[in-house]
Design a protein around this motif. Structure first.
Motif, PDB file in Angstrom:
ATOM      1  N   ASP A   1       0.862  -1.026  -0.045  1.00 54.69           N
ATOM      2  CA  ASP A   1      -0.167   0.056  -0.046  1.00 54.69           C
ATOM      3  C   ASP A   1       0.869   1.246  -0.028  1.00 54.69           C
ATOM      4  O   ASP A   1       1.490   1.475   0.945  1.00 54.69           O
ATOM      5  CB  ASP A   1      -0.877   0.102   1.347  1.00 54.69           C
ATOM      6  CG  ASP A   1      -2.027   1.276   1.427  1.00 54.69           C
ATOM      7  OD1 ASP A   1      -1.745   1.892   0.342  1.00 54.69           O
ATOM      8  OD2 ASP A   1      -2.449   1.365   2.482  1.00 54.69           O
ATOM      9  N   MET A   2       0.922   1.987  -1.240  1.00 49.23           N
ATOM     10  CA  MET A   2       1.804   3.211  -1.156  1.00 49.23           C
ATOM     11  C   MET A   2       1.071   4.321  -0.948  1.00 49.23           C
ATOM     12  O   MET A   2      -0.139   4.569  -1.524  1.00 49.23           O
ATOM     13  CB  MET A   2       2.325   3.248  -2.781  1.00 49.23           C
ATOM     14  CG  MET A   2       3.257   2.189  -2.975  1.00 49.23           C
ATOM     15  SD  MET A   2       4.829   2.245  -1.927  1.00 49.23           S
ATOM     16  CE  MET A   2       5.628   3.693  -2.421  1.00 49.23           C
ATOM     17  N   GLY A   3       1.547   5.224  -0.262  1.00 48.59           N
ATOM     18  CA  GLY A   3       0.804   6.422   0.171  1.00 48.59           C
ATOM     19  C   GLY A   3      -0.253   6.153   1.142  1.00 48.59           C
ATOM     20  O   GLY A   3      -1.562   6.466   0.802  1.00 48.59           O
ATOM     21  N   CYS A   4       0.193   5.220   2.196  1.00 48.93           N
ATOM     22  CA  CYS A   4      -1.154   4.429   2.943  1.00 48.93           C
ATOM     23  C   CYS A   4      -2.027   5.452   3.698  1.00 48.93           C
ATOM     24  O   CYS A   4      -3.194   5.000   4.133  1.00 48.93           O
ATOM     25  CB  CYS A   4      -0.394   3.583   3.861  1.00 48.93           C
ATOM     26  SG  CYS A   4       0.874   3.862   5.094  1.00 48.93           S
TER      27      CYS A   4
ATOM     28  N   GLU B   1      11.600   4.618  -3.227  1.00 45.78           N
ATOM     29  CA  GLU B   1      12.772   3.972  -2.903  1.00 45.78           C
ATOM     30  C   GLU B   1      12.808   3.144  -1.739  1.00 45.78           C
ATOM     31  O   GLU B   1      13.532   1.993  -1.829  1.00 45.78           O
ATOM     32  CB  GLU B   1      13.793   5.370  -2.398  1.00 45.78           C
ATOM     33  CG  GLU B   1      13.766   5.831  -0.975  1.00 45.78           C
ATOM     34  CD  GLU B   1      12.525   6.647  -0.672  1.00 45.78           C
ATOM     35  OE1 GLU B   1      12.334   7.101   0.273  1.00 45.78           O
ATOM     36  OE2 GLU B   1      12.095   7.106  -1.748  1.00 45.78           O
ATOM     37  N   THR B   2      11.724   3.114  -0.937  1.00 42.67           N
ATOM     38  CA  THR B   2      11.749   1.950   0.224  1.00 42.67           C
ATOM     39  C   THR B   2      11.540   0.542  -0.184  1.00 42.67           C
ATOM     40  O   THR B   2      11.382  -0.386   0.579  1.00 42.67           O
ATOM     41  CB  THR B   2      10.776   2.657   1.316  1.00 42.67           C
ATOM     42  OG1 THR B   2       9.394   2.362   0.925  1.00 42.67           O
ATOM     43  CG2 THR B   2      11.229   3.831   1.643  1.00 42.67           C
ATOM     44  N   ILE B   3      10.846   0.551  -1.347  1.00 45.91           N
ATOM     45  CA  ILE B   3      10.550  -0.776  -1.929  1.00 45.91           C
ATOM     46  C   ILE B   3      11.492  -1.317  -2.913  1.00 45.91           C
ATOM     47  O   ILE B   3      11.331  -2.423  -3.392  1.00 45.91           O
ATOM     48  CB  ILE B   3       8.919  -0.865  -2.552  1.00 45.91           C
ATOM     49  CG1 ILE B   3       8.921   0.211  -3.832  1.00 45.91           C
ATOM     50  CG2 ILE B   3       7.999  -0.257  -1.391  1.00 45.91           C
ATOM     51  CD1 ILE B   3       7.753  -0.028  -4.705  1.00 45.91           C
ATOM     52  N   ALA B   4      12.327  -0.847  -3.348  1.00 45.18           N
ATOM     53  CA  ALA B   4      13.409  -1.204  -4.302  1.00 45.18           C
ATOM     54  C   ALA B   4      13.864  -2.637  -3.640  1.00 45.18           C
ATOM     55  O   ALA B   4      14.605  -2.537  -2.710  1.00 45.18           O
ATOM     56  CB  ALA B   4      14.621  -0.015  -4.390  1.00 45.18           C
TER      57      ALA B   4
END
Length: 276
Positions: free
Chosen positions: A145-148, A198-201
């Protein structure tokens, strides 16, 4: 840090437009009022000059009155308790605050104490995303979930049976709120991260990725989403208008994502794409 509240008196036909415009300025929480809405932003990010520039662009189309005041962070509870009404989405999902009674007929019951975070379900985009989530099999799936915001979509993924859930937000106080809401709904295992794409790379592939942000961020970050989306995985997007959908579809196609469907509510869109 304190917050700035901007209260706009504006015709309902233009409320969504100004909500989107203020979102581009950094406002990240919105509360509907009888004659418009209130918007909230960190004090150090607020520019009244930028606000006036937005209003002036629409001066020939919409009459707007606004007022600005500073709100101490601890006073936010009073604000949302006064305005936060329980919701029922898709005839299945109850979204309520902890001081509301649990409805008897809800298949899924989500409790959200939003503080200053966006995502109580009251905005069309959150509702549309949940409606789209209800159409997908989350059972034992890995979900991002991005921008949760409040964590509502991540919690919904848990309710639908997801086995691993990661949620990402750029504001530290929003991360704190998402974690609190996850625990409140017995999903303390949700991995809530501070940062952006960048946190999911390098993450393990996700079966479902949810991103309810805004058009510009989506267009910029979709390659990062695609990089961690599993084969045959689903990408659900929202935070943009119907006129932006072709642009989103084109970007998705460039990345090898197939458009499958979309929902619209008051000109807001949530679209579903699938990886090949």
């Amino acid at each position: 840090m304190d917050f700035i509240e901007v209260t706009l008196k504006v015709n309902a036909d233009f409320a969504d437009i100004f909500t989107a415009e203020l979102g581009e300025l950094g406002f990240d929480a919105f509360v509907e009022t009888e004659d418009g809405f209130s918007a909230y932003i960190d004090e150090d990010k607020f520019s009244e000059e930028a606000l006036q520039e937005v209003l002036e662009r629409y001066a020939d189309f919409a009459q707007v009155e606004y007022a600005v005041q500073k709100i101490e962070r601890q006073n936010w509870n009073e604000e949302w308790e006064r305005n936060f009404e329980p919701l029922f989405i898709g005839d299945q999902v109850s979204v309520r605050a902890s001081f509301h009674e649990k409805p008897a007929n809800a298949k899924y019951d989500i409790v959200i104490n939003p503080k200053m975070s966006f995502g109580t379900g009251h905005h069309e985009t959150t509702t549309l995303m949940i409606e789209n989530q209800l159409t997908l099999d989350h059972q034992s799936k890995r979900v991002l979930d991005m921008g949760c915001g409040t964590g509502i979509l991540a919690i919904m993924a848990g309710e639908l049976g997801a086995s691993e859930i990661v949620a990402v937000e750029i504001e530290d106080w929003t991360v704190e709120n998402a974690r609190e809401n996850a625990e409140l709904n017995n999903y303390a295992s949700i991995d809530v991260r501070l940062g952006g794409a960048e946190t999911i790379a390098g993450d393990k592939p996700y079966d479902i990725i949810l991103a309810n942000i805004n058009r510009n961020v989506l267009l910029e970050d979709m390659p990062a989403y695609k990089a961690v989306l599993a084969p045959q995985g689903w990408l659900l997007l929202s935070g943009f208008y119907t006129e932006d959908l072709p642009m989103i579809q084109e970007r998705a196609s460039e990345l090898g994502l197939d458009y499958t469907s979309h929902r619209v509510k008051n000109n807001w869109v949530s679209a579903i794409f699938k990886a090949s």
